[in-house]
Design an enzyme around this catalytic site. Structure first.
Site, PDB file in Angstrom:
ATOM      1  N   ASP A 156       2.366  -9.150   8.996  1.00  0.00           N
ATOM      2  CA  ASP A 156       0.909  -9.344   8.978  1.00  0.00           C
ATOM      3  C   ASP A 156       0.673 -10.849   8.887  1.00  0.00           C
ATOM      4  O   ASP A 156       0.325 -11.380   7.832  1.00  0.00           O
ATOM      5  CB  ASP A 156       0.309  -8.584   7.790  1.00  0.00           C
ATOM      6  CG  ASP A 156       0.631  -7.101   7.882  1.00  0.00           C
ATOM      7  OD1 ASP A 156      -0.007  -6.411   8.675  1.00  0.00           O
ATOM      8  OD2 ASP A 156       1.561  -6.643   7.186  1.00  0.00           O
ATOM      9  N   HIS A 207       9.239  -3.447   3.513  1.00  0.00           N
ATOM     10  CA  HIS A 207       8.825  -3.669   2.122  1.00  0.00           C
ATOM     11  C   HIS A 207      10.049  -3.992   1.250  1.00  0.00           C
ATOM     12  O   HIS A 207      10.012  -4.892   0.413  1.00  0.00           O
ATOM     13  CB  HIS A 207       8.147  -2.429   1.547  1.00  0.00           C
ATOM     14  CG  HIS A 207       6.889  -2.001   2.260  1.00  0.00           C
ATOM     15  ND1 HIS A 207       6.834  -0.882   3.050  1.00  0.00           N
ATOM     16  CD2 HIS A 207       5.648  -2.528   2.281  1.00  0.00           C
ATOM     17  CE1 HIS A 207       5.611  -0.734   3.528  1.00  0.00           C
ATOM     18  NE2 HIS A 207       4.864  -1.718   3.079  1.00  0.00           N
ATOM     19  N   MET A 234       0.833  -1.209   0.000  1.00  0.00           N
ATOM     20  CA  MET A 234       0.000   0.000   0.000  1.00  0.00           C
ATOM     21  C   MET A 234       0.867   1.258   0.000  1.00  0.00           C
ATOM     22  O   MET A 234       0.373   2.358   0.274  1.00  0.00           O
ATOM     23  CB  MET A 234      -0.926   0.010   1.222  1.00  0.00           C
ATOM     24  CG  MET A 234      -1.900  -1.167   1.220  1.00  0.00           C
ATOM     25  SD  MET A 234      -3.401  -0.848   2.154  1.00  0.00           S
ATOM     26  CE  MET A 234      -2.741  -0.555   3.776  1.00  0.00           C
ATOM     27  N   SER A 280       6.475  -0.292  10.209  1.00  0.00           N
ATOM     28  CA  SER A 280       5.115  -0.192   9.682  1.00  0.00           C
ATOM     29  C   SER A 280       4.910   1.211   9.139  1.00  0.00           C
ATOM     30  O   SER A 280       5.412   2.182   9.717  1.00  0.00           O
ATOM     31  CB  SER A 280       4.098  -0.439  10.808  1.00  0.00           C
ATOM     32  OG  SER A 280       2.814  -0.007  10.412  1.00  0.00           O
ATOM     33  N   SER A 281       4.167   1.298   8.036  1.00  0.00           N
ATOM     34  CA  SER A 281       3.869   2.626   7.481  1.00  0.00           C
ATOM     35  C   SER A 281       3.140   3.480   8.518  1.00  0.00           C
ATOM     36  O   SER A 281       3.277   4.704   8.540  1.00  0.00           O
ATOM     37  CB  SER A 281       2.997   2.492   6.235  1.00  0.00           C
ATOM     38  OG  SER A 281       3.609   1.628   5.300  1.00  0.00           O
ATOM     39  N   ARG A 282       2.356   2.844   9.382  1.00  0.00           N
ATOM     40  CA  ARG A 282       1.557   3.597  10.355  1.00  0.00           C
ATOM     41  C   ARG A 282       2.376   4.079  11.549  1.00  0.00           C
ATOM     42  O   ARG A 282       1.861   4.855  12.366  1.00  0.00           O
ATOM     43  CB  ARG A 282       0.361   2.761  10.829  1.00  0.00           C
ATOM     44  CG  ARG A 282      -0.718   2.578   9.756  1.00  0.00           C
ATOM     45  CD  ARG A 282      -1.965   1.915  10.319  1.00  0.00           C
ATOM     46  NE  ARG A 282      -3.092   1.938   9.396  1.00  0.00           N
ATOM     47  CZ  ARG A 282      -3.482   0.884   8.651  1.00  0.00           C
ATOM     48  NH1 ARG A 282      -2.834  -0.263   8.723  1.00  0.00           N
ATOM     49  NH2 ARG A 282      -4.535   0.995   7.850  1.00  0.00           N
ATOM     50  N   HIS A 292       8.996   1.206   3.409  1.00  0.00           N
ATOM     51  CA  HIS A 292      10.112   1.230   4.356  1.00  0.00           C
ATOM     52  C   HIS A 292      10.955  -0.027   4.130  1.00  0.00           C
ATOM     53  O   HIS A 292      10.692  -0.803   3.195  1.00  0.00           O
ATOM     54  CB  HIS A 292       9.590   1.312   5.792  1.00  0.00           C
ATOM     55  CG  HIS A 292       8.520   0.321   6.116  1.00  0.00           C
ATOM     56  ND1 HIS A 292       8.752  -1.039   6.159  1.00  0.00           N
ATOM     57  CD2 HIS A 292       7.199   0.479   6.371  1.00  0.00           C
ATOM     58  CE1 HIS A 292       7.643  -1.670   6.456  1.00  0.00           C
ATOM     59  NE2 HIS A 292       6.658  -0.780   6.581  1.00  0.00           N
ATOM     60  N   VAL A 299      10.965  -7.151   9.576  1.00  0.00           N
ATOM     61  CA  VAL A 299      12.091  -6.220   9.720  1.00  0.00           C
ATOM     62  C   VAL A 299      11.744  -5.223  10.829  1.00  0.00           C
ATOM     63  O   VAL A 299      10.639  -4.667  10.844  1.00  0.00           O
ATOM     64  CB  VAL A 299      12.385  -5.486   8.392  1.00  0.00           C
ATOM     65  CG1 VAL A 299      13.513  -4.471   8.565  1.00  0.00           C
ATOM     66  CG2 VAL A 299      12.737  -6.495   7.307  1.00  0.00           C
TER      67      VAL A 299
HETATM   68  P1  AMP Z   1       1.450  -2.900   3.499  1.00  0.00           P
HETATM   69  O1  AMP Z   1       2.026  -1.840   2.612  1.00  0.00           O
HETATM   70  O2  AMP Z   1       1.380  -2.502   4.938  1.00  0.00           O
HETATM   71  O3  AMP Z   1       0.166  -3.476   2.961  1.00  0.00           O
HETATM   72  O4  AMP Z   1       2.494  -4.099   3.472  1.00  0.00           O
HETATM   73  C1  AMP Z   1       2.874  -4.700   2.258  1.00  0.00           C
HETATM   74  C2  AMP Z   1       3.659  -5.950   2.538  1.00  0.00           C
HETATM   75  O5  AMP Z   1       4.833  -5.624   3.282  1.00  0.00           O
HETATM   76  C3  AMP Z   1       2.877  -6.956   3.388  1.00  0.00           C
HETATM   77  O6  AMP Z   1       3.143  -8.272   2.898  1.00  0.00           O
HETATM   78  C4  AMP Z   1       3.457  -6.752   4.761  1.00  0.00           C
HETATM   79  O7  AMP Z   1       3.361  -7.888   5.601  1.00  0.00           O
HETATM   80  C5  AMP Z   1       4.899  -6.448   4.422  1.00  0.00           C
HETATM   81  N1  AMP Z   1       5.530  -5.738   5.547  1.00  0.00           N
HETATM   82  C6  AMP Z   1       5.102  -4.621   6.155  1.00  0.00           C
HETATM   83  N2  AMP Z   1       5.905  -4.293   7.182  1.00  0.00           N
HETATM   84  C7  AMP Z   1       6.870  -5.245   7.232  1.00  0.00           C
HETATM   85  C8  AMP Z   1       8.005  -5.486   8.091  1.00  0.00           C
HETATM   86  N3  AMP Z   1       8.292  -4.671   9.106  1.00  0.00           N
HETATM   87  N4  AMP Z   1       8.767  -6.561   7.843  1.00  0.00           N
HETATM   88  C9  AMP Z   1       8.471  -7.402   6.813  1.00  0.00           C
HETATM   89  N5  AMP Z   1       7.430  -7.237   5.976  1.00  0.00           N
HETATM   90  C10 AMP Z   1       6.635  -6.177   6.178  1.00  0.00           C
END
Ligand code: AMP
Length: 286
Positions: free
Chosen positions: A151, A37, A30, A186-188, A34, A177
């Site tokens: 997740d 990703h 999304m 996390s993006s949040r 970071h 990570v």
């Molecule tokens: P999102 O943009 O939050 O939907 O995440 C996209 C993908 O990146 C998903 O498969 C997440 O599980 C993965 N992701 C997000 N944060 C992390 C992290 N800290 N370590 C590893 N994978 C991550």
């Protein structure tokens, strides 16, 4: 690196890769990317995918009306620079109208694995995720798709969906990570103020405490969960949503005393200021 906004353009590029005998690696995101990703992108490159394809799409379907869809952080230029540095070949960044040109009447939902934890707090969330991921799998075509264990329940939902519906996609789970102090990236996390940022490390502290009590010989699931609850409870800025000890394959809560050699997963979710934060940890019972 090629950046496209259309489904047709993305398909054309990935069909070309497969036509030349190369494997496609897909990393759905999304955005507001970071290093978590980036680790998925680097994994795809390291595993020898001929092209690593990233999608950047804030999927309205997986947000409930009271959630942060409108304010979800976005920075496409920075995201594209991160993708380029990670060795990505193609990025799909579609506008909402490209993904949902008309009201959607078809959804995908995965029973049981979606029901508890995130699914209990966010009842429509996983149907939104499963639906957009099935669209992305159909758009990308045969590939390996990389998802983060961050997740963990989402990874289980997508894995089961791909098997149940015979998507020609191999789902690959990748490790979490973390920031140097243990907070899962996390993006949040950008929503946290300075005090909340420090308080947010309590999730990782709780998971480590849970692992430590297992290591020390505790075998009662209730006592292990109590250790998670007590640790999160010690941080006034955190409000626990759930703490769980589950079977990593089915996500069913552990009911019996743990056995030596058993694989288990500890999961916590807590509100810290504005964001709800998630974290989890796998443990092999000694
Ligand atoms: P999102 O943009 O939050 O939907 O995440 C996209 C993908 O990146 C998903 O498969 C997440 O599980 C993965 N992701 C997000 N944060 C992390 C992290 N800290 N370590 C590893 N994978 C991550």
């Amino acid at each position: 690196m090629q950046v496209v906004e259309t489904i047709a353009g993305f398909r054309h590029l990935l069909d070309g890769t497969r036509h030349d005998g190369g494997r496609v690696g897909l990393v759905p995101t999304m955005g507001y990317l970071h290093d978590g990703h980036a680790s998925l992108m680097r994994r795809s490159v390291a595993d020898g995918d001929a092209v690593t394809a990233v999608t950047i799409f804030v999927n309205p379907l997986q947000f409930a009306a009271n959630e942060d869809l409108a304010s979800y952080p976005r920075d496409l230029d920075r995201d594209l620079a991160l993708c380029e540095a990670a060795g990505v070949g193609v990025v799909l960044a579609p506008p909402v109208e490209e993904m949902y040109p008309e009201p959607i009447l078809t959804t995908v939902s995965v029973a049981e694995v979606s029901a508890r934890m995130e699914g209990a707090t966010r009842p429509t969330h996983f149907a939104g995720v499963a639906t957009v991921v099935s669209k992305l799998f159909n758009i990308a075509g045969p590939c390996r798709a990389y998802f983060g264990e961050k997740d963990f329940q989402q990874l289980a939902v997508v894995t089961k969906m791909a098997r149940d519906l015979n998507f020609p996609v191999e789902v690959v789970g990748c490790p979490i990570v973390r920031e140097p102090d243990g907070l899962a990236m996390s993006s949040r996390n950008v929503y946290l103020d300075e005090h909340e940022r420090r308080a947010a490390t309590v999730l990782w502290a709780a998971l480590q405490r849970g692992a430590a009590v297992i290591e020390a010989g505790e075998r009662s699931p209730a006592a292990i969960v109590d250790a998670l609850v007590a640790t999160v409870g010690s941080e006034p800025r955190a409000t626990l949503d759930y703490a769980e000890l589950v079977d990593p394959a089915t996500l069913a809560p552990c009911a019996e005393p743990l056995a030596s050699g058993q694989e288990v997963r500890l999961l916590v979710a807590a509100q810290v200021g504005r964001p709800r934060l998630l974290d989890n940890l796998g443990v092999t019972v000694p």
